[in-house]
Design an enzyme around this catalytic site. Structure first.
Site, PDB file in Angstrom:
ATOM      1  N   HIS C  57      52.754 -10.676 -11.156  1.00 16.09           N
ATOM      2  CA  HIS C  57      54.072 -10.794 -11.560  1.00 16.09           C
ATOM      3  C   HIS C  57      54.198 -10.367 -12.935  1.00 16.09           C
ATOM      4  O   HIS C  57      55.405 -10.870 -13.584  1.00 16.09           O
ATOM      5  CB  HIS C  57      54.815 -11.960 -10.894  1.00 16.09           C
ATOM      6  CG  HIS C  57      54.508 -12.253  -9.572  1.00 16.09           C
ATOM      7  ND1 HIS C  57      55.133 -11.334  -8.501  1.00 16.09           N
ATOM      8  CD2 HIS C  57      53.948 -13.048  -8.796  1.00 16.09           C
ATOM      9  CE1 HIS C  57      54.643 -11.612  -7.543  1.00 16.09           C
ATOM     10  NE2 HIS C  57      53.967 -12.904  -7.585  1.00 16.09           N
ATOM     11  N   HIS C 219      56.265  -9.912  -3.079  1.00 10.80           N
ATOM     12  CA  HIS C 219      54.924  -9.566  -2.775  1.00 10.80           C
ATOM     13  C   HIS C 219      54.906  -8.522  -1.655  1.00 10.80           C
ATOM     14  O   HIS C 219      54.002  -8.457  -0.856  1.00 10.80           O
ATOM     15  CB  HIS C 219      54.372 -11.203  -2.178  1.00 10.80           C
ATOM     16  CG  HIS C 219      54.409 -12.172  -2.973  1.00 10.80           C
ATOM     17  ND1 HIS C 219      55.749 -12.930  -2.821  1.00 10.80           N
ATOM     18  CD2 HIS C 219      53.745 -12.623  -4.167  1.00 10.80           C
ATOM     19  CE1 HIS C 219      55.544 -14.037  -3.865  1.00 10.80           C
ATOM     20  NE2 HIS C 219      54.622 -13.821  -4.639  1.00 10.80           N
TER      21      HIS C 219
END
Ligand SMILES: Nc1ncnc2c1ncn2[C@@H]1O[C@H](COP(=O)(O)OP(=O)(O)O)[C@@H](O)[C@H]1O
Ligand SMILES: Nc1ncnc2c1ncn2[C@@H]1O[C@H](COP(=O)(O)OP(=O)(O)O)[C@@H](O)[C@H]1O
Ligand SMILES: [Mg+2]
Ligand SMILES: [Mg+2]
Ligand SMILES: [Mg+2]
Ligand SMILES: [Mg+2]
Lengths: 212, 332, 332, 212
Positions: C57, C219
């Site tokens: 991320h 995700h």
């Protein structure tokens, strides 16, 4: 030959049509050794030119040509915008104030256009650019000046074509294609091609009605 | 073509509107032109910096408009140099009486369009100087060619010349330090994927699943070689060896490093590239003074990266350290 | 899989090394742990902020470690919550005696791992509080479910709670303002392409050339709907209507906007999205106080974006305005 | 039944083997309703466990179980790490200091493990989690306690299996699968599956040599 403002506008419109017709072709040539935008940029520019000059029939030829140049400069972008733009602006300066052009004016304005391109682009013949089509054409025009418009013009177009075709055999030294080095061999230069197309369109319109 | 856009014909205008709406405290747009200037332009008495080029390299160039960097960014069509009239408007809008420096990347189109704009401005009595950035070592520099391309190293020119101008430098001084940066900066890039110019709708070249292009330009111009995929470390080895072969740095010297993503490469990968670049410099005894990792000079959504090294001296260090406050480049 | 990496097994370690080598003035790594802390940690007397989660991320979370934001970022394996021992080490390393606030994104794994770390730290006598961010309106919030996911809104929690801590706030105060942000922040995302977890080597789902997924998690968790490609304006309309249906804002209110790229989407497109988001807010009479456009909470190289709105009051505005100096988030 | 430390280590190794054997299967189940890592995470964790406990034969059973739990917690990550980690740590606490475990110890440690998972995960039966396999097993163990180890254990495994299969028919309310809502129907829960696999492996080793 006697070209007044109306006829000049007419010739420029024919040039614009031819460029638009060859939009894909020019772009395709540019995709091989450049960035695939030459036809797109040029036709965008000439679309704007036609809009700008359509009702300039009252203006003198120099003003019309300068307007063409300025319009190309401010709409084409990339390398060809400043090059062709400068060429037309210089051509306009060469015949400033004239309401009618004769053969001698044609020679001067073509010379001025060539000078403009060489000044702006700093290219010499043999570097795979517009100059390879334009310079031989202008030379032929001067050389055959005594033989009259028709012969001189046909010869000029012929020389431009040869110059354009010759660009296949040489390595690019100027412009985006020069990054390719040897790999630019075998490909015809888009700018030399658009130059030939424009000269041919102009000649065809000037010689209209004359036997070919 | 998977893109978050509305219309390929209007991407540049919409992007600039999005930018001005996001950052009104930094920038405004010149009505009728694709030109972004400092919100407070012209800054009286300060040398103004104008940069620009084709769009598609965001945050270049308008993202660097603000205190300590640029006064104007001129946005051409995607991958197409802006026209002289646009650049001329930019010059007029930011000239604060101390003159304007044009920062040009070395592409035929850019050079000619900026040159014409300069002529136009000079005719109006504006003092204009220019520098041409040519940091891309992927392209051979010889007397026969147009010379090297300008890529991510341009951002260091913006930063350092911008700091000099902000500090009150005269036009000649700002130009001189910009030229010092150009003399000391080298870059090279590579790509894993092509990108799609919105108006074209399809990629200008293709790379298969196991191929990459080394030496790629920022408009998808071909590189020096197409090879099988390499590991990150090998890629960095290759780019760094070309850069270091050209840049005269030796043990004890100090450099700034920029690891630049081309648009589609995630920060994780850029950091992995930086690890190796930093190791190589460490092994050679070259000190990393500052590092920048992120997206600075992109090619739309192209996956790939470039590495830039700038050799520093005390003057360049202090100007690099100076604060900057722009939408895309901030330094406290 | 086209990635600039060396080995799927070591991406996190190499990335962290690349980060520390790039930004030694900001951060250091805890030897033996995938934990990045402020170079000057622990800061005596300051409440310390610890955030973290799976890697992939970036720049979240370690990119926000620095003055005015986080004291530690804990990096799990790609898309996998870090383990309690790692979080516990982070807590111990940054506690400056004034207590530690854990900023958790609402995923079962993250919540449980952070909770265990908190228990471990409390057994050692460290004062620890925690907040859980759940800004993703794509997921229904009902008493039957685990609640909404935490996504890009987390960055506003880092910024504002970080500013409060930097200003000398007590643990309870820092926690309270973090909770105020959580109460007032909403996000929603979408994706044009999937991404590839390096260890997996292939995408976890597929989208065809003419499809997009709305409500995508960070995700690659499924969204609320899969649709044909939409124009940028339609995408923004959809995301904004879901966000505005959930966030109680009305004409005259002020908000901060974040347009966040998921990794593969270029800034040009994010700016085009912001244009529309800003227009929608303007039409509703909602004032945009500050806008952030860039990559803040990504999903590797996924193409897509999220939009976040934070409703502001005077306290939140002044904390949002406070300076911050971290590798990935700087504010002067 | 009498399980000393060596035998306990042995049982845990068998469990580890079974998890590793089912690495792909568990991951595949997780890819349908989660993030495709359950088998990867669990086998990574048990690889670390085997390394840690192999020469702990001198330690008491409680310490061994706690070490298993702590190792899982610090290597598995995600949701299953803290859950199974807590389960083993609680199990270890329940038999702290003992060098040999009897049937009653087994029941207490299983009860403690269940409580640990429910405490950590806050899940109830019917939410499509590990609890759906573990709780019925622990209940069967207690219910059949009078009928002796073998019957009770076989019944527990049987109930775990039923619970695991039942997860196909219910909507996930906890964990990552819960984002799917209705779309989680028809898929077997990865965590319930790994739980059944572990229980079955343990039972098989405990009943080794007994007629089945
Ligand atoms: N220095 C130069 N002098 C003359 N012509 C040039 C020069 N550089 C480039 N050209 C011409 O410009 C053409 C490319 O034009 P275009 O594709 O419109 O610009 P760009 O390369 O910026 O995309 C080339 O084919 C070449 O003929
Ligand atoms: N709150 C909970 N209580 C019990 N078990 C849970 C809970 N949340 C998730 N699980 C179990 O965890 C399993 C997923 O584990 P894993 O894939 O390793 O973690 P993650 O979801 O973080 O990737 C699910 O199949 C489910 O059985
Ligand atoms: Mg071109
Ligand atoms: Mg071009
Ligand atoms: Mg996971
Ligand atoms: Mg999982």
């Amino acid at each position: 030959m006697a070209v007044d403002s109306a006829k000049l506008i007419d010739i420029i419109k024919v040039i614009a049509d031819k460029i638009t017709e060859n939009r894909e072709y020019l772009t395709q040539l540019d995709s091989a050794i450049g960035d695939a935008d030459h036809g797109i940029n040029m036709s965008k520019g000439f679309r704007a030119v036609v809009e700008k000059i359509s009702d300039m029939g009252e203006k003198d030829c120099g003003t019309i040509l300068k307007t063409v140049g300025m319009t190309l400069v401010s709409t084409v972008g990339g390398a060809s915008g400043p090059l062709y733009g400068t060429a037309f602006m210089r051509a306009g300066q060469a015949v400033a104030g004239k309401n009618e052009l004769d053969f001698n004016d044609l020679v001067s304005l073509m010379e001025a256009a060539l000078e403009g391109i060489k000044y702006r682009g700093k290219a010499e013949r043999g570097e795979k650019t517009i100059v390879d089509a334009l310079e031989p054409a202008v030379e032929a025009l001067k050389l055959r000046r005594e033989e009259g418009l028709e012969t001189a013009l046909r010869d000029a177009v012929e020389e431009a074509k040869k110059g354009m075709e010759y660009t296949k055999d040489i390595i690019a030294r100027k412009g985006r294609a020069s990054y390719l080095g040897e790999r630019s061999l075998g490909h015809q230069d888009p700018g030399a091609t658009s130059c030939y197309i424009m000269l041919e369109a102009m000649a065809a319109r000037l010689l209209d009605g004359k036997k070919s | 073509m998977k893109k978050l856009i509305n219309n390929p014909e209007t991407v540049v205008e919409e992007m600039l509107e999005g930018m001005v709406r996001a950052f009104p405290q930094y920038v405004r747009k010149l009505e009728g032109y694709n030109v972004i200037v400092r919100a407070d332009a012209p800054v009286k008495g300060k040398v103004a910096l104008v940069s620009g080029g084709g769009s598609g390299h965001e945050p270049s160039h308008a993202g660097y408009v603000g205190r300590g960097m640029l006064d104007a960014g001129v946005a051409g069509a995607v991958f197409t140099s802006p026209t002289p009239d646009q650049i001329f408007e930019a010059i007029k809008a930011v000239d604060g009486g101390a003159g304007v420096l044009l920062i040009i990347k070395n592409y035929t189109g850019d050079v000619m369009n900026f040159e014409m704009a300069r002529e136009m401005a000079q005719m109006e009595g504006i003092q204009v100087a220019s520098v041409t950035v040519n940091d891309d070592v992927a392209v051979e520099n010889s007397t026969y060619t147009v010379g090297r391309r300008g890529i991510a190293g341009t951002v260091f020119v913006h930063k350092i010349a911008g700091a000099k101008a902000q500090a009150g430098g005269m036009l000649e001084e700002v130009k001189a330090v910009a030229e010092k940066v150009i003399k000391n900066v080298r870059s090279m890039g590579m790509a894993l994927t092509p990108c799609i110019v919105p108006a074209a709708g399809k990629p200008n070249f293709t790379l298969s699943e196991d191929e990459m292009e080394i030496g790629m330009g920022i408009h998808g111009e071909p590189g020096t070689m197409r090879t099988k995929l390499m590991k990150a470390n090998e890629v960095v080895d290759h780019l760094m060896s070309k850069i270091l072969a050209d840049l005269p740095v030796e043990s004890g010297d100090e450099v700034a490093v920029m690891v630049n993503g081309l648009g589609g490469t995630p920060l994780m990968e850029l950091l992995i590239l930086n690890r190796k670049a930093s190791q190589i410099l460490e092994d050679k005894g070259i000190k990393v003074y500052r590092t920048y990792v992120g997206e600075f000079m992109t090619s739309l959504e192209m996956a790939g990266a470039s590495i830039t090294l700038l050799k520093l001296d005390d003057e360049l260090k202090s100007l690099l350290d100076a604060p900057a406050d722009t939408p895309a480049f901030k330094q406290l």
